[in-house]
Scaffold this motif. Structure first.
Motif, short mmCIF file in Angstrom:
data_model
loop_
_atom_site.label_atom_id
_atom_site.label_comp_id
_atom_site.label_asym_id
_atom_site.label_seq_id
_atom_site.Cartn_x
_atom_site.Cartn_y
_atom_site.Cartn_z
N MET A 227 -5.70 1.98 11.53
CA MET A 227 -5.68 1.01 10.46
C MET A 227 -4.27 1.00 9.85
O MET A 227 -3.67 2.04 9.64
N ARG A 228 -3.79 -0.17 9.58
CA ARG A 228 -2.47 -0.33 8.97
C ARG A 228 -2.50 0.20 7.53
O ARG A 228 -3.53 0.16 6.87
N TRP A 229 -1.32 0.66 7.06
CA TRP A 229 -1.25 1.20 5.70
C TRP A 229 -1.68 0.17 4.66
O TRP A 229 -2.39 0.49 3.71
N SER A 230 -1.29 -1.08 4.83
CA SER A 230 -1.63 -2.09 3.83
C SER A 230 -3.15 -2.27 3.72
O SER A 230 -3.67 -2.44 2.61
N GLN A 231 -3.86 -2.20 4.83
CA GLN A 231 -5.32 -2.31 4.80
C GLN A 231 -5.95 -1.08 4.15
O GLN A 231 -6.87 -1.19 3.34
N LEU A 232 -5.45 0.10 4.54
CA LEU A 232 -5.96 1.35 3.98
C LEU A 232 -5.70 1.40 2.47
O LEU A 232 -6.59 1.74 1.69
N LYS A 233 -4.50 1.02 2.07
CA LYS A 233 -4.15 1.02 0.64
C LYS A 233 -5.08 0.11 -0.15
O LYS A 233 -5.56 0.48 -1.22
N LYS A 234 -5.36 -1.08 0.37
CA LYS A 234 -6.24 -2.01 -0.32
C LYS A 234 -7.64 -1.43 -0.46
O LYS A 234 -8.23 -1.51 -1.55
N GLN A 235 -8.16 -0.83 0.59
CA GLN A 235 -9.51 -0.27 0.52
C GLN A 235 -9.57 0.91 -0.46
O GLN A 235 -10.54 1.06 -1.21
N LEU A 236 -8.53 1.74 -0.47
CA LEU A 236 -8.49 2.86 -1.41
C LEU A 236 -8.35 2.34 -2.84
O LEU A 236 -9.01 2.83 -3.76
N HIS A 237 -7.51 1.34 -3.03
CA HIS A 237 -7.27 0.76 -4.35
C HIS A 237 -8.54 0.11 -4.90
O HIS A 237 -8.80 0.17 -6.11
N ASP A 238 -9.33 -0.51 -4.03
CA ASP A 238 -10.58 -1.16 -4.46
C ASP A 238 -11.60 -0.17 -5.00
O ASP A 238 -12.50 -0.56 -5.73
N ARG A 239 -11.46 1.11 -4.67
CA ARG A 239 -12.40 2.14 -5.12
C ARG A 239 -12.01 2.76 -6.46
O ARG A 239 -12.80 3.49 -7.04
N ILE A 240 -10.81 2.52 -6.92
CA ILE A 240 -10.34 3.15 -8.16
C ILE A 240 -11.05 2.52 -9.35
O ILE A 240 -11.23 1.30 -9.42
N ALA A 241 -11.43 3.37 -10.31
CA ALA A 241 -12.13 2.91 -11.51
C ALA A 241 -11.29 1.88 -12.28
O ALA A 241 -10.06 1.98 -12.33
N LYS A 242 -11.97 0.93 -12.89
CA LYS A 242 -11.30 -0.14 -13.62
C LYS A 242 -10.40 0.37 -14.74
O LYS A 242 -9.38 -0.23 -15.05
N SER A 243 -10.78 1.50 -15.34
CA SER A 243 -10.02 2.02 -16.47
C SER A 243 -8.62 2.50 -16.09
O SER A 243 -7.73 2.54 -16.93
N VAL A 244 -8.41 2.86 -14.82
CA VAL A 244 -7.10 3.37 -14.40
C VAL A 244 -6.46 2.59 -13.25
O VAL A 244 -5.33 2.87 -12.88
N VAL A 245 -7.16 1.60 -12.74
CA VAL A 245 -6.67 0.89 -11.55
C VAL A 245 -5.30 0.23 -11.77
O VAL A 245 -4.47 0.20 -10.86
N ALA A 246 -5.05 -0.27 -12.96
CA ALA A 246 -3.76 -0.93 -13.22
C ALA A 246 -2.62 0.07 -13.36
O ALA A 246 -1.46 -0.29 -13.21
#
Length: 165
Positions: free
Chosen positions: A1-20
């Motif tokens: 898997m490309r880093w950009s795809q992996l990063k997006k999937q990992l980022h989508d799992r981060i809690a809303k309170s800290v995602v930004a």
């Protein structure tokens, strides 16, 4: 898997309170041997964790050289170095990517039991990780990254964190 795809999937799992506030990054040093690279986590643009192949390999070389100077054979020097390197929190970029990819199919409990502190830290900021559980966790024996992410998440969620002593 490309880093950009992996990063997006990992980022989508981060809690809303800290995602930004949290960003996961990776780079490859194109002109280095085997295009080695680095992975880092930043909070509001400041690095809070960094690891990569070059730092791992240079630390491994220094440690085995020390073991050799203490009288170990080359095989013994490496054998003594592996547990120290595993505990150091440094990882080869390939291993980091493998662990991050595997974490996508793990439950939060399995992530918390993982040997990689980045995966354990990502479990703490995972949206599936609840506030009650966050308040009950005392990360005093954890890697500094896990402690830092725990404190950041507690602060963002308004949860009283255990004080580290």
């Amino acid at each position: 898997m490309r880093w950009s795809q992996l990063k997006k999937q990992l980022h989508d799992r981060i809690a809303k309170s800290v995602v930004a506030s949290i960003d996961l990054n990776q780079t490859r040093y194109r002109y280095s041997h085997d295009e080695e690279g680095e992975f880092w986590i930043s909070f509001h643009g400041s690095r809070i964790f960094s690891t990569g192949s070059l730092s791992y390999l240079s630390s491994l070389a220094a440690l085995t050289a020390k073991n050799r100077a203490d009288g170990s054979t080359p095989a013994q020097a490496y054998e003594l170095a592996w547990p120290v390197m595993d505990a150091s929190g440094l990882f080869l970029l390939e291993q980091m990517n493998k662990d991050l990819f595997c974490s996508l199919s793990l439950t939060v409990e399995e992530m918390l039991d993982h040997n990689n502190p980045v995966v354990r830290g990502l479990a703490i900021i995972d949206a599936r990780y609840g506030k009650r559980r966050l308040a009950m966790l005392n990360p005093i024996t954890e890697h500094p990254l896990v402690q830092r992410l725990h404190n950041l998440r507690c602060e963002a969620e308004g949860v009283e964190a255990h004080t580290l002593s």
